[in-house]
Write a protein that holds these residues in place. Structure first.
Motif, PDB file in Angstrom:
ATOM      1  N   GLU A 138       0.756  -1.337   0.026  1.00 33.18           N
ATOM      2  CA  GLU A 138      -0.050  -0.114  -0.045  1.00 33.18           C
ATOM      3  C   GLU A 138       0.834   1.275  -0.133  1.00 33.18           C
ATOM      4  O   GLU A 138       1.963   1.356   0.700  1.00 33.18           O
ATOM      5  CB  GLU A 138      -0.894  -0.082   1.266  1.00 33.18           C
ATOM      6  N   ILE A 139       0.426   2.194  -0.705  1.00 35.24           N
ATOM      7  CA  ILE A 139       1.134   3.643  -0.797  1.00 35.24           C
ATOM      8  C   ILE A 139       0.316   4.447   0.448  1.00 35.24           C
ATOM      9  O   ILE A 139      -0.825   4.598   0.363  1.00 35.24           O
ATOM     10  CB  ILE A 139       0.813   4.298  -2.264  1.00 35.24           C
ATOM     11  N   ASP A 183     -14.427   5.999   1.911  1.00 31.57           N
ATOM     12  CA  ASP A 183     -15.666   5.490   1.055  1.00 31.57           C
ATOM     13  C   ASP A 183     -15.567   5.747  -0.376  1.00 31.57           C
ATOM     14  O   ASP A 183     -16.459   5.663  -1.165  1.00 31.57           O
ATOM     15  CB  ASP A 183     -16.843   6.041   1.649  1.00 31.57           C
ATOM     16  N   GLN A 184     -14.249   6.190  -0.753  1.00 28.04           N
ATOM     17  CA  GLN A 184     -13.949   6.607  -2.303  1.00 28.04           C
ATOM     18  C   GLN A 184     -14.632   7.472  -2.842  1.00 28.04           C
ATOM     19  O   GLN A 184     -14.973   7.681  -3.895  1.00 28.04           O
ATOM     20  CB  GLN A 184     -14.238   5.408  -3.181  1.00 28.04           C
ATOM     21  N   ARG A 185     -15.130   8.458  -2.113  1.00 27.76           N
ATOM     22  CA  ARG A 185     -15.747   9.921  -2.316  1.00 27.76           C
ATOM     23  C   ARG A 185     -14.834  11.043  -1.979  1.00 27.76           C
ATOM     24  O   ARG A 185     -14.433  10.999  -1.133  1.00 27.76           O
ATOM     25  CB  ARG A 185     -17.048   9.934  -1.721  1.00 27.76           C
ATOM     26  N   LEU A 186     -14.913  11.737  -3.116  1.00 27.27           N
ATOM     27  CA  LEU A 186     -14.126  13.242  -2.895  1.00 27.27           C
ATOM     28  C   LEU A 186     -15.244  14.343  -3.109  1.00 27.27           C
ATOM     29  O   LEU A 186     -15.832  14.492  -4.133  1.00 27.27           O
ATOM     30  CB  LEU A 186     -13.158  13.328  -4.110  1.00 27.27           C
ATOM     31  N   PRO A 193      -8.867   2.219  -3.876  1.00 32.02           N
ATOM     32  CA  PRO A 193      -9.267   1.708  -2.278  1.00 32.02           C
ATOM     33  C   PRO A 193      -8.505   1.886  -1.126  1.00 32.02           C
ATOM     34  O   PRO A 193      -7.345   2.261  -1.452  1.00 32.02           O
ATOM     35  CB  PRO A 193      -9.247   0.074  -2.552  1.00 32.02           C
ATOM     36  N   ASP A 194      -8.971   2.154   0.256  1.00 31.59           N
ATOM     37  CA  ASP A 194      -8.180   2.303   1.021  1.00 31.59           C
ATOM     38  C   ASP A 194      -7.365   3.473   1.265  1.00 31.59           C
ATOM     39  O   ASP A 194      -6.162   3.575   1.341  1.00 31.59           O
ATOM     40  CB  ASP A 194      -7.384   1.108   1.349  1.00 31.59           C
ATOM     41  N   TYR A 199      -7.966  23.259  -9.857  1.00 30.40           N
ATOM     42  CA  TYR A 199      -7.461  22.750  -8.768  1.00 30.40           C
ATOM     43  C   TYR A 199      -7.210  21.333  -9.309  1.00 30.40           C
ATOM     44  O   TYR A 199      -8.143  20.565  -9.682  1.00 30.40           O
ATOM     45  CB  TYR A 199      -8.320  22.768  -7.483  1.00 30.40           C
ATOM     46  N   HIS A 200      -6.010  20.625  -8.870  1.00 33.35           N
ATOM     47  CA  HIS A 200      -5.542  19.526  -9.187  1.00 33.35           C
ATOM     48  C   HIS A 200      -5.521  18.705  -7.816  1.00 33.35           C
ATOM     49  O   HIS A 200      -4.930  19.363  -6.752  1.00 33.35           O
ATOM     50  CB  HIS A 200      -4.535  19.040  -9.848  1.00 33.35           C
ATOM     51  N   CYS A 201      -5.660  17.387  -7.644  1.00 32.97           N
ATOM     52  CA  CYS A 201      -5.457  16.480  -6.430  1.00 32.97           C
ATOM     53  C   CYS A 201      -5.034  15.027  -6.887  1.00 32.97           C
ATOM     54  O   CYS A 201      -5.166  14.545  -8.103  1.00 32.97           O
ATOM     55  CB  CYS A 201      -6.675  16.465  -5.531  1.00 32.97           C
ATOM     56  N   VAL A 202      -4.074  14.627  -5.828  1.00 33.97           N
ATOM     57  CA  VAL A 202      -3.540  13.107  -6.330  1.00 33.97           C
ATOM     58  C   VAL A 202      -3.849  12.249  -4.977  1.00 33.97           C
ATOM     59  O   VAL A 202      -3.893  12.755  -3.864  1.00 33.97           O
ATOM     60  CB  VAL A 202      -2.210  13.290  -6.350  1.00 33.97           C
ATOM     61  N   LEU A 203      -4.284  11.379  -5.235  1.00 32.75           N
ATOM     62  CA  LEU A 203      -4.970  10.288  -4.023  1.00 32.75           C
ATOM     63  C   LEU A 203      -3.835   9.055  -3.979  1.00 32.75           C
ATOM     64  O   LEU A 203      -3.657   8.685  -5.145  1.00 32.75           O
ATOM     65  CB  LEU A 203      -6.284   9.957  -3.905  1.00 32.75           C
ATOM     66  N   CYS A 204      -3.816   8.519  -2.915  1.00 34.15           N
ATOM     67  CA  CYS A 204      -3.012   7.226  -2.893  1.00 34.15           C
ATOM     68  C   CYS A 204      -3.513   6.519  -1.571  1.00 34.15           C
ATOM     69  O   CYS A 204      -4.161   6.702  -0.764  1.00 34.15           O
ATOM     70  CB  CYS A 204      -1.547   7.729  -2.451  1.00 34.15           C
TER      71      CYS A 204
END
Length: 667
Positions: free
Chosen positions: A270-271, A611-614, A635-636, A654-659
């Motif tokens: 996992e990251i 819950d995988q919602r932004l 996930p997670d 706006y940009h975003c990165v998710l891990c």
């Protein structure tokens, strides 16, 4: 005796280095002449440093200039001067003892004197630069030049990347190829860009690929041979060695590789954290975003992500951690412009921390490189490292003492702003860390001397501290270094560490050795924001000297408070006053843990959850109102990072990165 590759020599001539009594090393040029005795010319004399076993083990001539690099039996690297076209002090047509042929005479019938008779005519050179005991007491096994860098190997299980600047050796990084490979003998660079590590793993000879992370060749030979040779070609592979006086040969035909990588992974697990360095502009290509990720697989990765091709290309792997990487922090500046796009690329300090109470510090320099696959090149310089129990491991009677908790982990990092060389007499930077043992710790970093020291700590929370954020308050009355920390009980504490930073800086400037950590003063304000652990925290300044503090919790709630900072007339911490002007909470904002929150504008908030919602929120007098919700695929979710990009019309996007179990970028 040892042969050393030297650029520019005729094909029939080779450089021979010989170590003798009192640490004297001779450089001899040996020329092969068919049907005649070889010609030997003495080119230089060098003095090895005093040690018990005083002889060289490997050497090479550097292409960057008239320099000779040697490794010795003590594990040291030595850099010596050597003239580009030195005049030989003496010459003979025989070996060192003067023998010109098997009969002791040359073809002309005259016996030639040894080239060592007049060796005193050459000066005995001392090292220009020395890294004493770099590879430990087991010795240096090889030194290699590749590109602008020098690589050394040893029997300490690591190989190091160095560079020569101003006739001085500088260690950039150290690499540990795989667990158990303690006896590294040689490095070989392949035409397709792979780096092969040759050595002995237990009783096997192995060829390890750093690109694929696997053994390409394994020979059960008994291990630890000092005389061996390996050669490979598309048709066959051969390994020969001497064992008990017998010359052994292992030969096998090359086997086709049936395994194909369909989609390479960034990490094996996992990251856990991600940070954006900035964007690098490449002539003829679109600008590429550069990120750093940390993972449970104990590595950090610097990667380039193209918005056009949607491909993530790893640039550099950082593998100095012995446990998971849980937190990352960057200390700018990251580039000449707002977006970090320019001829000089990106340059920043990277801090990574995680399990076993370990912090690593690197200097990253990313520049455009149209010739590479990713069109971006990243140079890494390892600056410093720190472990809480490293002083304990150096004690001789450590078995009688109680060791610090080996399970202590750093959960979050934040660079204290406003502590660069412009504000302080010395360029110390400070780093705040949230720790699982209930403490908030402050570290000092001096890049010039590669020091990373623990300077202050506090156990105020008495439970695991999950998040920490540092920010700078400036107004006419002065400036304050403020810090907020959040723990598993849902409380957020606000600290004024200005006095600590000032006092520590004065102490570090005067002290000649490491000092004991100081105790942080009590927090100025504590706010109970949630009913359980705070997984995300962000602070953003707003007009009129106020700050918007947003947090997300395990219970799925979001809390926002507007903080006002007032400075008294004095310079003491008691002159700083914090007051909460407004508060708003949104219970059940998400259906699971809120692991990412960012204040984009004074009236705009972004949150992300397991819950995988932004979700985008508007902050106003009525509290928090939902504007939009986007579903993402990771996930997670572990962390979120955001940045803004200027549009041609003058607006901001706006940009975003998710891990988490993967990596995703949204805009």
């Amino acid at each position: 005796l040892g042969w050393a590759p030297r650029p520019g020599l005729p094909p029939a001539t080779a450089a021979l280095l010989a170590s003798g009594p009192d640490g004297e090393m001779l450089w001899l040029d040996v020329t092969h002449r068919p049907g005649q005795a070889p010609r030997v010319q003495l080119r230089g004399r060098y003095q090895l440093p005093p040690c018990k076993q005083r002889w060289h083990t490997c050497a090479t001539f550097l292409p960057q200039g008239p320099l000779l690099l040697c490794g010795d039996r003590r594990g040291s690297l030595l850099l010596f001067p050597c003239g580009s076209s030195p005049e030989p002090a003496a010459e003979s047509t025989g070996i060192a003892n003067g023998s010109a042929s098997p009969a002791g005479e040359d073809p002309g019938g005259e016996s030639q004197p040894s080239c060592l008779v007049h060796k005193e005519a050459l000066p005995l050179e001392s090292p220009l630069s020395m890294l004493f005991g770099l590879h430990g007491k087991t010795g240096v096994t090889s030194v290699t030049c590749h590109g602008d860098y020098v690589y050394s190997t040893g029997r300490d299980g690591v190989y190091r990347q160095l560079r020569v600047q101003g006739q001085q050796l500088e260690v950039l990084r150290k690499h540990r190829p795989c667990k158990g490979l303690q006896w590294i003998e040689e490095l070989r660079f392949t035409p397709d860009g792979d780096l092969l590590v040759l050595g002995f793993h237990a009783d096997n000879f192995v060829v390890w690929s750093t690109r694929t992370g696997e053994n390409l060749h394994c020979v059960p030979c008994g291990g630890g041979h000092r005389s061996w040779s390996y050669c490979s070609s598309p048709e066959a592979e051969a390994f020969t060695f001497i064992k008990s006086g017998d010359v052994m040969l292992h030969l096998r035909a090359a086997e086709p590789r049936e395994q194909q990588v369909l989609l390479p992974s960034l990490h094996g697990r996992e990251i856990t954290c991600v940070r954006r360095l900035g964007a690098v502009g490449v002539p003829g290509h679109a600008a590429l975003n550069v990120f750093v990720t940390g993972s449970e697989d104990t590595t950090a990765c610097v990667l380039a992500l193209s918005e056009g091709s949607r491909a993530a290309v790893p640039l550099v792997w950082l593998s100095d951690h012995i446990s998971s990487v849980r937190a990352l922090a960057l200390a700018g500046p990251v580039g000449p412009g707002h977006e970090g796009i320019g001829d000089q690329g990106l340059s920043t300090l990277l801090f990574s921390a995680g399990g076993r109470a370990q912090i690593e510090c690197y200097r990253l320099l990313c520049t455009g490189d149209p010739a590479s696959e990713s069109t971006v090149a990243c140079q890494v310089i390892h600056v410093a490292s720190h472990r809480l129990d490293e002083h304990w491991e150096r004690k001789k009677n450590r078995h009688k003492l109680v060791k610090m908790d080996p399970e202590t982990r750093y959960m979050s990092l934040s660079v204290v702003p406003g502590t660069s060389s412009e504000q302080l007499p010395t360029p110390w930077r400070f780093l705040a860390a949230a720790c699982s043992d209930g403490s908030v710790r402050v570290f000092g970093v001096l890049e010039a001397t590669r020091k990373l020291l623990l300077v202050a700590e506090s156990f105020h929370h008495q439970r695991c501290v999950l998040k920490v954020e540092a920010f700078l308050h400036e107004q006419a009355g002065g400036q304050r270094h403020l810090l907020c920390s959040a723990a598993t009980d849902g409380t957020i504490a606000f600290w004024d560490i200005t006095g600590t930073i000032t006092e520590v800086t004065d102490t570090l400037c005067r002290a000649e050795r490491d000092t004991q950590p100081q105790a942080l003063a009590a927090p100025l304000l504590t706010v109970t924001a949630h009913s359980c652990g705070v997984n995300s925290l962000h602070v953003r300044p707003v007009p009129e000297g106020r700050y918007l503090v947003a947090s997300g919790s395990d219970d799925g709630s979001i809390h926002v408070c507007l903080l006002e900072v007032a400075l008294g007339g004095g310079e003491e911490t008691a002159g700083t006053c914090l007051r909460v002007l407004e508060r708003a909470a949104r219970p059940c904002a998400h259906a699971a843990h809120v692991t990412g929150v960012r204040v984009l504008r004074p009236d705009l908030l972004l949150s992300a959850s397991v819950d995988q919602r932004l979700t985008l929120w508007r902050w106003g007098l009525g509290g928090l109102d939902v504007l939009s919700t986007t579903f993402f695929h990771v996930p997670d979710l572990a962390e979120l990072d955001c940045w803004e990009v200027a549009e041609p019309g003058g607006g901001l996007r706006y940009h975003c990165v998710l891990c988490g179990q993967g990596l995703e970028m949204l805009q």
